[in-house]
Design a protein around this motif. Structure first.
Motif, PDB file in Angstrom:
ATOM      1  N   ASN A   1     -31.611  12.556 -24.107  1.00 61.53           N
ATOM      2  CA  ASN A   1     -30.873  13.146 -22.998  1.00 61.53           C
ATOM      3  C   ASN A   1     -31.825  13.553 -21.881  1.00 61.53           C
ATOM      4  N   TYR A   2     -31.398  13.300 -20.658  1.00 61.96           N
ATOM      5  CA  TYR A   2     -32.159  13.683 -19.468  1.00 61.96           C
ATOM      6  C   TYR A   2     -31.183  14.248 -18.444  1.00 61.96           C
ATOM      7  N   ASP A   3     -31.706  15.069 -17.548  1.00 63.94           N
ATOM      8  CA  ASP A   3     -30.839  15.564 -16.471  1.00 63.94           C
ATOM      9  C   ASP A   3     -30.453  14.423 -15.533  1.00 63.94           C
ATOM     10  N   PHE A   4     -31.462  13.648 -15.108  1.00 66.13           N
ATOM     11  CA  PHE A   4     -31.224  12.534 -14.196  1.00 66.13           C
ATOM     12  C   PHE A   4     -31.786  11.244 -14.796  1.00 66.13           C
ATOM     13  N   ILE A   5     -30.993  10.188 -14.710  1.00 63.92           N
ATOM     14  CA  ILE A   5     -31.478   8.855 -15.076  1.00 63.92           C
ATOM     15  C   ILE A   5     -31.448   7.999 -13.820  1.00 63.92           C
ATOM     16  N   ILE A   6     -32.609   7.477 -13.451  1.00 63.98           N
ATOM     17  CA  ILE A   6     -32.736   6.618 -12.281  1.00 63.98           C
ATOM     18  C   ILE A   6     -32.925   5.191 -12.762  1.00 63.98           C
ATOM     19  N   ILE A   7     -32.036   4.304 -12.342  1.00 62.73           N
ATOM     20  CA  ILE A   7     -32.133   2.899 -12.734  1.00 62.73           C
ATOM     21  C   ILE A   7     -32.818   2.142 -11.602  1.00 62.73           C
ATOM     22  N   GLY A   8     -34.076   1.782 -11.829  1.00 63.27           N
ATOM     23  CA  GLY A   8     -34.853   1.052 -10.838  1.00 63.27           C
ATOM     24  C   GLY A   8     -35.969   1.890 -10.256  1.00 63.27           C
ATOM     25  N   ALA A   9     -37.213   1.445 -10.440  1.00 65.70           N
ATOM     26  CA  ALA A   9     -38.381   2.143  -9.885  1.00 65.70           C
ATOM     27  C   ALA A   9     -38.870   1.422  -8.639  1.00 65.70           C
ATOM     28  N   GLY A  10     -37.935   1.090  -7.750  1.00 63.39           N
ATOM     29  CA  GLY A  10     -38.289   0.423  -6.504  1.00 63.39           C
ATOM     30  C   GLY A  10     -38.568   1.415  -5.399  1.00 63.39           C
ATOM     31  N   SER A  11     -38.437   0.969  -4.165  1.00 59.98           N
ATOM     32  CA  SER A  11     -38.782   1.809  -3.019  1.00 59.98           C
ATOM     33  C   SER A  11     -37.997   3.110  -3.012  1.00 59.98           C
ATOM     34  N   ALA A  12     -36.718   3.049  -3.367  1.00 55.71           N
ATOM     35  CA  ALA A  12     -35.893   4.259  -3.404  1.00 55.71           C
ATOM     36  C   ALA A  12     -36.113   5.054  -4.683  1.00 55.71           C
ATOM     37  N   GLY A  13     -36.137   4.391  -5.821  1.00 51.64           N
ATOM     38  CA  GLY A  13     -36.241   5.087  -7.096  1.00 51.64           C
ATOM     39  C   GLY A  13     -37.500   5.910  -7.238  1.00 51.64           C
ATOM     40  N   CYS A  14     -38.614   5.400  -6.709  1.00 52.13           N
ATOM     41  CA  CYS A  14     -39.877   6.139  -6.800  1.00 52.13           C
ATOM     42  C   CYS A  14     -39.820   7.432  -5.997  1.00 52.13           C
TER      43      CYS A  14
ATOM     44  N   GLU B   1     -39.897  11.509  -7.622  1.00 49.84           N
ATOM     45  CA  GLU B   1     -40.790  12.584  -7.194  1.00 49.84           C
ATOM     46  C   GLU B   1     -40.010  13.788  -6.705  1.00 49.84           C
ATOM     47  N   ARG B   2     -39.020  13.550  -5.884  1.00 56.51           N
ATOM     48  CA  ARG B   2     -38.293  14.650  -5.255  1.00 56.51           C
ATOM     49  C   ARG B   2     -37.437  15.424  -6.272  1.00 56.51           C
ATOM     50  N   LEU B   3     -36.813  14.722  -7.188  1.00 51.99           N
ATOM     51  CA  LEU B   3     -35.936  15.394  -8.144  1.00 51.99           C
ATOM     52  C   LEU B   3     -36.705  16.129  -9.236  1.00 51.99           C
ATOM     53  N   SER B   4     -37.950  15.749  -9.451  1.00 48.35           N
ATOM     54  CA  SER B   4     -38.751  16.378 -10.514  1.00 48.35           C
ATOM     55  C   SER B   4     -39.676  17.464  -9.999  1.00 48.35           C
ATOM     56  N   ALA B   5     -39.777  17.624  -8.688  1.00 48.62           N
ATOM     57  CA  ALA B   5     -40.815  18.480  -8.104  1.00 48.62           C
ATOM     58  C   ALA B   5     -40.708  19.933  -8.558  1.00 48.62           C
ATOM     59  N   SER B   6     -39.501  20.431  -8.746  1.00 46.30           N
ATOM     60  CA  SER B   6     -39.343  21.844  -9.128  1.00 46.30           C
ATOM     61  C   SER B   6     -39.749  22.105 -10.567  1.00 46.30           C
TER      62      SER B   6
ATOM     63  N   ARG C   1     -37.746  21.850 -12.991  1.00 41.61           N
ATOM     64  CA  ARG C   1     -36.568  22.333 -13.718  1.00 41.61           C
ATOM     65  C   ARG C   1     -35.720  21.212 -14.304  1.00 41.61           C
ATOM     66  N   HIS C   2     -35.905  19.985 -13.820  1.00 43.89           N
ATOM     67  CA  HIS C   2     -35.021  18.887 -14.208  1.00 43.89           C
ATOM     68  C   HIS C   2     -35.818  17.760 -14.860  1.00 43.89           C
ATOM     69  N   SER C   3     -35.308  17.249 -15.968  1.00 45.83           N
ATOM     70  CA  SER C   3     -35.943  16.101 -16.614  1.00 45.83           C
ATOM     71  C   SER C   3     -35.431  14.818 -15.971  1.00 45.83           C
ATOM     72  N   VAL C   4     -36.348  13.891 -15.727  1.00 47.78           N
ATOM     73  CA  VAL C   4     -36.036  12.657 -15.005  1.00 47.78           C
ATOM     74  C   VAL C   4     -36.543  11.467 -15.805  1.00 47.78           C
TER      75      VAL C   4
ATOM     76  N   ARG D   1     -47.457  12.607 -13.278  1.00 46.21           N
ATOM     77  CA  ARG D   1     -48.353  13.603 -13.862  1.00 46.21           C
ATOM     78  C   ARG D   1     -47.570  14.791 -14.412  1.00 46.21           C
ATOM     79  N   ARG D   2     -46.285  14.858 -14.102  1.00 47.64           N
ATOM     80  CA  ARG D   2     -45.459  15.977 -14.538  1.00 47.64           C
ATOM     81  C   ARG D   2     -44.859  15.693 -15.912  1.00 47.64           C
ATOM     82  N   ALA D   3     -44.747  16.728 -16.708  1.00 46.06           N
ATOM     83  CA  ALA D   3     -44.221  16.578 -18.070  1.00 46.06           C
ATOM     84  C   ALA D   3     -42.733  16.256 -18.076  1.00 46.06           C
ATOM     85  N   ASN D   4     -42.043  16.529 -16.976  1.00 38.56           N
ATOM     86  CA  ASN D   4     -40.594  16.319 -16.949  1.00 38.56           C
ATOM     87  C   ASN D   4     -40.192  14.956 -16.402  1.00 38.56           C
ATOM     88  N   VAL D   5     -41.162  14.038 -16.247  1.00 39.31           N
ATOM     89  CA  VAL D   5     -40.886  12.694 -15.730  1.00 39.31           C
ATOM     90  C   VAL D   5     -41.283  11.659 -16.780  1.00 39.31           C
ATOM     91  N   THR D   6     -40.363  10.739 -17.068  1.00 43.13           N
ATOM     92  CA  THR D   6     -40.618   9.666 -18.027  1.00 43.13           C
ATOM     93  C   THR D   6     -40.313   8.333 -17.363  1.00 43.13           C
TER      94      THR D   6
END
Length: 537
Positions: free
Chosen positions: A4-17, A21-26, A28-31, A207-212
């Motif tokens: 389970n994750y807070d946010f699932i992003i499908i695609g690590a392209g220009s938008a996904g990258c 970064e922006r959704l994980s910066a705080s 508080r949210h796993s991405v 580099r953040r623990a909440n980003v996979t």
């Protein structure tokens, strides 16, 4: 056990990258970011002029093809798209063009409330760091945009002289206060290396623990609980996996793949889905529609003075360029193949720009023939003058070819379908004709390579365009943004009409194609979209 994750992003392209970064910066949210391609670690990706190597490389490029089009002489167009972290922003030619103010005001007028120029300009300013030739920086954004006016090839002076001679304006910066006119293109590089969204945004986020990040993850479908998106099924290393999203699933797979993943998940034209054995969740005929793209053409000329061909065609020249780049991170390897060009009106009476031009101090072949699989400079001096109509009105579609996430897409661009588009082609050809027959450029021309623009009338310009033009790799609009579900796919907050927990955030949501290269507005869109998401939490 299902992850389970807070946010699932499908695609690590220009938008996904950017989103990661922006959704994980705080913190508080796993991405989780799912990317079908690899990590994008090829040295040809980092090298700006490595574009010539990645253009046909199936390891980093999906190498799609469109359906044959009678309007283009029955040809089947080649559609390269990025395959790996960074997406197409890792294999593009690096021209950084925000777009013109009226592009975004048109977005807002079409129903994309909040996406007018005043709003997006502030996002660009927050996202960018502008770097002058002497290294002086303006702004503090993650994305470095380089002014390379001190590095372009000297032969480019003839292009600017020709523009002045025929009465066209000049611009110091196509992203500045006066964007219209002949300009040196700025590029998103940093220290001589490609500064894609993967490097600028995703690399620090990882580099953040909440980003996979999971690469080699081919998404099969999005799962729903009623009308709420809750899970993603994907294939990875021979296994079938399912992950769940506590807050939102974000589809950022690009204009080619985002609509197909919606269709695989039961959201699309209902009858078409049924014909492929897919049970419709929601009849959404506009998913995959409204496809827009820029079509362009190049005119090739042998030159009377040295160009980049003389530097990059010989083996010794390649070695010298490589040594210079290794020692200084400067020179032709640190630049885009598109050095100059700009926004232009093909006639003084127009109320807005209708053409984008390119002037490249090099000639090359870009057609795979079994032996030549890269862009290779010709062994004699030459240059290119080319154009693309900025705001085409034709609309095509991208759909599933089969009920299989690995199947190639069905791309039907519907090119040159309107009289307006055909008239813009003739206008663009005539504009280039004015430039190439100026005293400034005629002195640079030894002879034409192939069709000679100088000898063409209107009919010949259009016929030549039908047989030689190609995509400029800017597909947008296949999950169009708008206020009305009857004419669009997502709302102005990029939430899919009719369902919860699912947004589409990539170039597929553009209501209209911008007047030039689309990578910069795609990153801008993701940057602002992250603010929209976080403001609602």
């Amino acid at each position: 056990m299902t992850e389970n994750y807070d946010f699932i992003i499908i695609g690590a392209g220009s938008a996904g990258c950017v989103l990661a970064e922006r959704l994980s910066a705080s913190g508080r949210h796993s991405v989780l970011i799912l990317e079908a391609g690899g990590r994008g670690r090829s040295p040809w990706i980092a090298l700006p002029l490595g574009y010539g190597k990645t253009f046909f490389d199936g390891r980093v490029n999906w190498k799609y093809e469109a359906e044959p089009e009678e309007t283009l002489g029955g040809r089947r167009a080649y559609w390269p798209r990025g395959k790996g972290v960074g997406g197409s922003g890792s294999i593009n030619a690096l021209v950084y063009a925000r777009g013109l103010p009226h592009d975004f005001d048109d977005w807002e007028a079409s129903g994309a409330t909040g996406w007018g120029w005043d709003a997006v300009r502030r996002v660009y300013e927050a996202m960018e760091t502008q770097v002058a030739p002497d290294g002086d920086c303006r702004g503090s954004g993650a994305l470095h945009v380089q002014d390379v006016s001190d590095q372009i090839h000297p032969v480019s002076r003839h292009f600017f002289a020709a523009a002045r001679e025929v009465g066209l304006p000049l611009s110091d910066d196509i992203n500045g206060a006066e964007p219209e006119g002949a300009a040196i293109y700025r590029i998103n590089t940093r220290d001589g290396r490609r500064n894609s969204s993967a490097r600028a945004f995703l690399k620090p986020a990882l580099r953040r623990a909440n980003v996979t990040l999971v690469t080699g993850a081919l998404v099969a479908r999005i799962g729903f609980d009623g009308r709420r998106a809750v899970s993603v099924d994907y294939h990875h290393r021979g296994a079938h996996k399912t992950v769940r999203a506590g807050r939102e699933i974000i589809l950022s797979a690009g204009s080619v793949t985002s609509p197909r993943l919606l269709q695989l998940s039961g959201i699309g034209p209902a009858e078409q889905l049924k014909s492929l054995g897919i049970t419709p969740l929601m009849d959404a005929p506009h998913v995959g529609g409204n496809l827009q793209d820029h079509l362009g053409i190049n005119y090739y000329f042998r030159a009377t003075e040295r160009t980049l061909n003389n530097e990059l065609a010989p083996i010794l020249g390649k070695v010298r360029a490589a040594i210079r780049y290794a020692l200084t991170r400067r020179g032709p390897l640190a630049l885009s193949v598109n050095q100059c060009g700009g926004y232009f009106r093909s006639s003084a009476g127009l109320n807005r720009v209708d053409q984008q031009l390119y002037f490249n101090p090099v000639t090359y072949t870009t057609t795979p023939d079994g032996t030549r699989s890269v862009i290779k400079p010709d062994p004699f001096p030459g240059f290119i003058l080319g154009f693309q109509p900025s705001r085409p009105t034709s609309r095509g579609r991208i759909d599933l070819r089969a009920n299989d996430p690995a199947a190639a897409p069905l791309i039907r661009p519907n090119s040159l379908a309107t009289e307006e588009d055909r008239a813009q082609v003739i206008a663009g050809g005539r504009l280039c004709q004015r430039l190439i027959t100026s005293t400034a450029l005629m002195g640079l021309v030894q002879s034409a390579m192939g069709p000679d623009l100088r000898e063409m009338d209107d009919a010949a310009i259009l016929e030549d365009f039908r047989h030689r033009s190609g995509t400029v790799f800017h597909p947008v609009g296949t999950c169009r943004m708008g206020a009305d579900p009857a004419t669009s796919v997502v709302d102005p907050d990029l939430r899919l009409h009719g369902v919860e927990g699912l947004r589409v955030i990539d170039a597929s949501v553009f209501p209209n194609v911008t007047s030039a290269n689309t990578n910069a507005p795609t990153m801008m869109l993701a940057h602002r979209a992250a603010d929209l998401i976080l403001s609602g939490i």
